[in-house]
Design a protein around this motif. Sequence first.
Motif, short mmCIF file in Angstrom:
data_model
loop_
_atom_site.label_atom_id
_atom_site.label_comp_id
_atom_site.label_asym_id
_atom_site.label_seq_id
_atom_site.Cartn_x
_atom_site.Cartn_y
_atom_site.Cartn_z
N ASN A 192 0.81 -1.23 0.00
CA ASN A 192 0.00 0.00 0.00
C ASN A 192 0.84 1.27 0.00
O ASN A 192 0.30 2.37 0.22
CB ASN A 192 -0.95 0.04 1.21
CG ASN A 192 -1.94 -1.11 1.21
OD1 ASN A 192 -2.47 -1.47 0.16
ND2 ASN A 192 -2.18 -1.69 2.36
N GLU A 193 2.13 1.17 -0.26
CA GLU A 193 2.97 2.37 -0.22
C GLU A 193 2.62 3.35 -1.34
O GLU A 193 2.48 4.56 -1.09
CB GLU A 193 4.45 1.99 -0.32
CG GLU A 193 5.37 3.21 -0.31
CD GLU A 193 6.84 2.86 -0.40
OE1 GLU A 193 7.67 3.80 -0.39
OE2 GLU A 193 7.16 1.65 -0.49
N LYS A 194 2.47 2.85 -2.55
CA LYS A 194 2.24 3.76 -3.68
C LYS A 194 0.94 4.55 -3.52
O LYS A 194 0.95 5.79 -3.66
CB LYS A 194 2.26 2.99 -4.99
CG LYS A 194 2.22 3.88 -6.22
CD LYS A 194 2.42 3.09 -7.50
CE LYS A 194 2.40 4.01 -8.72
NZ LYS A 194 2.61 3.24 -9.98
N PRO A 195 -0.20 3.91 -3.23
CA PRO A 195 -1.42 4.72 -3.04
C PRO A 195 -1.33 5.65 -1.84
O PRO A 195 -1.87 6.76 -1.87
CB PRO A 195 -2.53 3.67 -2.87
CG PRO A 195 -1.84 2.40 -2.51
CD PRO A 195 -0.50 2.47 -3.17
N SER A 196 -0.63 5.21 -0.78
CA SER A 196 -0.50 6.06 0.40
C SER A 196 0.32 7.31 0.11
O SER A 196 -0.04 8.42 0.52
CB SER A 196 0.14 5.27 1.55
OG SER A 196 -0.68 4.20 1.96
N ILE A 197 1.43 7.15 -0.61
CA ILE A 197 2.26 8.31 -0.97
C ILE A 197 1.51 9.21 -1.94
O ILE A 197 1.58 10.45 -1.83
CB ILE A 197 3.60 7.84 -1.57
CG1 ILE A 197 4.42 7.09 -0.52
CG2 ILE A 197 4.39 9.03 -2.11
CD1 ILE A 197 4.78 7.91 0.70
N SER A 198 0.77 8.62 -2.87
CA SER A 198 -0.03 9.43 -3.80
C SER A 198 -1.05 10.28 -3.04
O SER A 198 -1.20 11.48 -3.31
CB SER A 198 -0.74 8.51 -4.80
OG SER A 198 -1.59 9.26 -5.64
N GLN A 199 -1.73 9.67 -2.07
CA GLN A 199 -2.71 10.41 -1.26
C GLN A 199 -2.02 11.49 -0.44
O GLN A 199 -2.56 12.59 -0.28
CB GLN A 199 -3.45 9.44 -0.35
CG GLN A 199 -4.38 8.48 -1.09
CD GLN A 199 -4.96 7.42 -0.18
OE1 GLN A 199 -4.77 7.46 1.04
NE2 GLN A 199 -5.66 6.45 -0.75
N MET A 200 -0.83 11.19 0.09
CA MET A 200 -0.11 12.18 0.88
C MET A 200 0.26 13.39 0.02
O MET A 200 0.07 14.54 0.44
CB MET A 200 1.15 11.56 1.47
CG MET A 200 1.98 12.52 2.32
SD MET A 200 3.61 11.85 2.76
CE MET A 200 4.42 11.91 1.15
N LEU A 201 0.78 13.15 -1.17
CA LEU A 201 1.16 14.26 -2.06
C LEU A 201 -0.06 15.07 -2.48
O LEU A 201 0.00 16.31 -2.53
CB LEU A 201 1.89 13.71 -3.28
CG LEU A 201 3.25 13.04 -3.02
CD1 LEU A 201 3.80 12.41 -4.28
CD2 LEU A 201 4.25 14.04 -2.45
N GLU A 202 -1.16 14.39 -2.77
CA GLU A 202 -2.39 15.10 -3.14
C GLU A 202 -2.94 15.91 -1.97
O GLU A 202 -3.40 17.05 -2.14
CB GLU A 202 -3.44 14.10 -3.64
CG GLU A 202 -3.11 13.47 -4.99
CD GLU A 202 -4.11 12.40 -5.38
OE1 GLU A 202 -5.07 12.18 -4.60
OE2 GLU A 202 -3.94 11.79 -6.44
#
Length: 271
Positions: A192-202
Motif C-alpha cells: 500500500n505504499e504507492k497509493p498512500s504516498i499518492s494520497q499524501m502528495l495530493e
Amino acid sequence: RGEPLESMPLQQGTEGATLGGVTLSYDVAAGPTNFLVGTEQGTVLLCKRKSKSPADRIGAVYPGHHGPIYALQRHPMFSKNFLTVGDWTARIWNDDLKTPIMTTKYHSSYLTDGCWSPTRPGVFFTTKMDGTLDIWDYFFKQNDPTFTLQVADIPLHTLRVEDKGRLIATGAADGSTTLFEICSGLAVMQPNEKPSISQMLEREAKREKNLETRARELRLAAKKAEQMQAKEKRGDDEEREEQRLKEVEKDFFDMISSGEDTAAATAPAPA
C-alpha cells in the motif's frame, strides 16, 4: 565542431534578469517538450520548447531556495511532483503550485545533492557538506531521516542510485567514490505504499493550494481596504477643502459688508 540545435535565455519575461542554470530535469511523462531548470538564484523554471512566442517559453517560476539548486528530479512515479535540493533543505513541489508542498527540516550543514529512489515512491536520498548521506522514508516518517550514514569526513558532492534501488554511489570532494548496498526494506516497495504516498502528495498539494487561495484573498482584502481608506481620505480632504472655501467666502463677504457699513457711516451728510 558541434553546435546546439537551438537555445533559449533563462529569463523571466522579456525584460527580466537572465538567470544562471545549474541543474536540469527532463521526463517525457511530464510533457515531451517540457523540462525543468534549477538556477543559481534558487528558483526553478518550467521551460517549454514549443511555445508560441519567446516570452512564453518560461511557463512557470518556482521560488523558494536561498541559494543554488544542486539537485532537481521529477518523481519517477508521480510526474507532477519533483524534488529539489539546495541551501539547507530538500523540497517537494507540485507543478500547479508556486510554493513547495513539503520541506525537510533545516540542517546545520549545506545540502549538495539528492534523488528519488527508483523503486520506492516514498524514499529519497540527500548528501551534505559534512560527509553524511541521509535516507528519507516518507512512508515511515517525515520529520527526520530514517537513516543517516557518515560516509566520509569531507564533503559529499554527488549521489547516484542504480535502477533496482539497492546500490548507492556517492562522490566526495577528494574525487573518491563510495559504493554501498542498502537493505531490502529501503529498496523494496512496501504494501500500500504507492497509493498512500499518492494520497499524501495530493493532500499536501490541496492544503498548500488552500493556503495560497487564502493568502490571495487576504491580499485582495488588504488592497480593497487600502483603496477604501484612500477614497475616504480623498472624501475627507474634499470636505475640508469645501468647508475652507466656504469660510473664506464668508470672510470675504463679511469684509465687504463691513467696508460698506464703514463707508456709509463716514459719508458727509447732504447739504
